[in-house]
Write an enzyme that holds these catalytic residues in place. Structure first.
Site, PDB file in Angstrom:
ATOM      1  CD  GLU A 176      40.698  41.013  32.470  1.00  0.00           C
ATOM      2  OE1 GLU A 176      40.144  41.156  33.570  1.00  0.00           O
ATOM      3  OE2 GLU A 176      41.734  40.313  32.335  1.00  0.00           O
ATOM      4  CD  GLU A 377      36.908  38.248  33.682  1.00  0.00           C
ATOM      5  OE1 GLU A 377      37.771  38.319  34.588  1.00  0.00           O
ATOM      6  OE2 GLU A 377      37.182  38.008  32.497  1.00  0.00           O
TER       7      GLU A 377
END
Length: 485
Positions: A176, A377
């Site tokens: 991320e 995710e």
């Protein structure tokens, strides 16, 4: 298309700092993640400069994957996992980041984990940096704000890429990475800790340091991609983006433009650099509005051009709405802010549930880049109730995942190339956002509580058997009722 492509990588995902524990065992050093105390919903976790004896640090124990990895991977295999995404804790390999010789016990631990996966035919997908870096580097030169972090990361990455050649095919550089564009990403993502910062959600922010640190990560990632291909031409290295989908709250052109700006800046500033090899056209305005003048050398630009990734991966949990009305624009209650979408339900943690958004973003990303995508995710974090007989009926999690898998299936029909799906927290672990166990994601329940108590015993939730059937049928059967027996 009723199912998914042959060879689709069904699996699950975890992160070292949220599940491993063993924070000071076998030569491991202290990472930034291990300097955060516990928090709770709407109570941010606290960052400390030293380990306080009376404070609770949930990542120090995690769910003790360090000692339970064989049991856990066996349960993943029972579900039929084709892929397991996990991360390597940098400080197990180089405790402070400055050592010249890696810690052999750390390397051996991850080799054992990889071998255990391969024993069951599970493909490892390894994240090199998942919200942790040596705290010594944070202390010494404020983490990624300093260019010296590049060389230290590349040294670490090269060590594991060479060690696990022939055993691992898929790698991600930074988890991320675009969270470094947000003030909360200072410490969490970049190891930047300014005087006055006390909690993770209200950090002292110096945009110059933050954007420069992010640039250093881009350079480190590109160098790592190029090095990986030199070490093993079969290596596939991807970026990993937290996709933050925004809709305009109304058809007011101001709302539409605000949503466009957020989608473009939040989601594509980082991936444009990592996929296309250069900063996007809108970057100069971002820098100007943040008072930033980046130090980008000609050598940096060449490195970025030569080190583009092989595939795109991302997290997707929710969407938000954008509103020019400042009161409405902070009404959703979730960690990203935004206005509440009246057409969507939300979790107990105020994360709005939007499966259609996954199809939308997959099409947007594939249309922009045209390279393979992994959804690494996605999941529902909420409280689970253990029944008297020990069972856990988490039908709400099944509903969430089923609807998102359906959205992926539609995106595949649209023509999007998707390689795999690894739902987040396939086994319960410590929440990154607030450092609690109560917000559970897993197919597997772990007896670990927010006060640090628990036996660490593992047990199967209803979703365990459901996901096992999804994998066994390659996504053809998404039915809710699957018996344990």
């Amino acid at each position: 298309m009723n199912g998914f492509p042959e060879g689709f990588l069904w699996g699950g995902a975890t992160a070292a700092n949220q599940c491993e524990g063993g924070w000071d065992l076998d030569g491991k050093g202290v990472s930034c993640a291990e300097m955060c105390t516990n928090g709770a919903h709407k109570k941010p976790k606290r960052i400390t400069r030293t380990i306080e004896p009376d404070a609770l640090y949930p990542t120090h124990d995690g769910i003790d994957f360090y000692h339970h990895y064989k049991e856990d991977i066996a349960m993943f295999a029972e579900m039929g996992f084709k892929c397991y995404r996990f991360s390597i804790n940098w400080t197990r390999i180089y405790p402070t980041g400055f050592e010249e010789i890696p810690n052999e016990k750390g390397l051996q631990f991850y080799e054992n984990v990889i071998d255990e996966c391969l024993k069951y035919g599970i493909e490892p997908l390894i994240t090199l940096s998942h919200y942790e870096m040596p705290f010594a580097m944070c202390r010494e030169f404020n983490g990624w704000a300093d260019r010296r972090a590049i060389e230290l990361f590349v040294k670490y990455a090269g060590t594991v890429l060479r060690r696990f050649k022939g055993k691992v095919k898929y790698w991600l550089t930074f988890n991320e990475i675009n969270c470094g564009m947000l003030p909360m990403g200072n410490f969490m993502s970049l190891g930047i800790l300014h005087p006055g910062t006390e909690d993770i959600l209200h950090q002292v922010d110096v945009p110059q340091d933050r954007f420069q640190g992010l640039h250093h990560q881009f350079v480190a990632s590109a160098l790592t991609v190029r090095m990986a291909h030199e070490i093993d031409p079969d290596y596939k290295v991807g970026c990993m983006i937290a996709y933050m989908l925004s809709y305009p709250l109304t058809c007011d052109p101001g709302d539409v433009e605000l949503a466009r700006e957020r989608n473009t800046v939040n989601n594509y500033y980082c991936s444009d650099v990592m996929v296309r090899g250069s900063y996007p056209y809108f970057a100069p305005r971002v820098w100007k509005e943040n008072g930033v003048e980046l130090n980008i050398t000609d050598e940096d630009r060449e490195i970025l051009r030569a080190g583009t990734v092989d595939f795109y991966s991302h997290s997707y949990y929710m969407s938000i709405c954008a509103s020019c009305d400042p009161e409405k624009d902070k009404a959703s209650g979730n960690i990203l802010g935004g206005a509440r979408n009246p057409y969507l339900k939300a979790t107990a943690w105020d994360w709005q549930i939007d499966p259609m958004g996954l199809r939308i973003m997959l099409n947007e990303v594939y249309g922009r880049y045209g390279i393979p995508i992994m959804v690494v995710e996605n999941g529902l974090g909420t409280q689970d109730t253990v029944n008297e007989d020990g069972s856990i009926d988490d039908g709400y999690r099944i509903d969430y995942l089923r609807d998102h898998i359906k959205a992926m299936k539609e995106a595949l029909k649209d023509g999007v190339e998707i390689w795999g799906y690894t739902p987040w927290g396939c086994i319960d672990l410590v929440s990154n956002a607030d450092g609690e166990m109560a917000k559970r994601y897993g197919f597997i329940y772990v007896d670990k509580q927010d006060d640090g108590t628990g036996s660490y015993a593992r047990s199967r939730k209803k979703s365990f058997y459901w996901y096992k059937n999804v994998i066994a049928t390659n996504g053809r059967d998404l039915g809710e009722e699957v018996n344990a027996g």
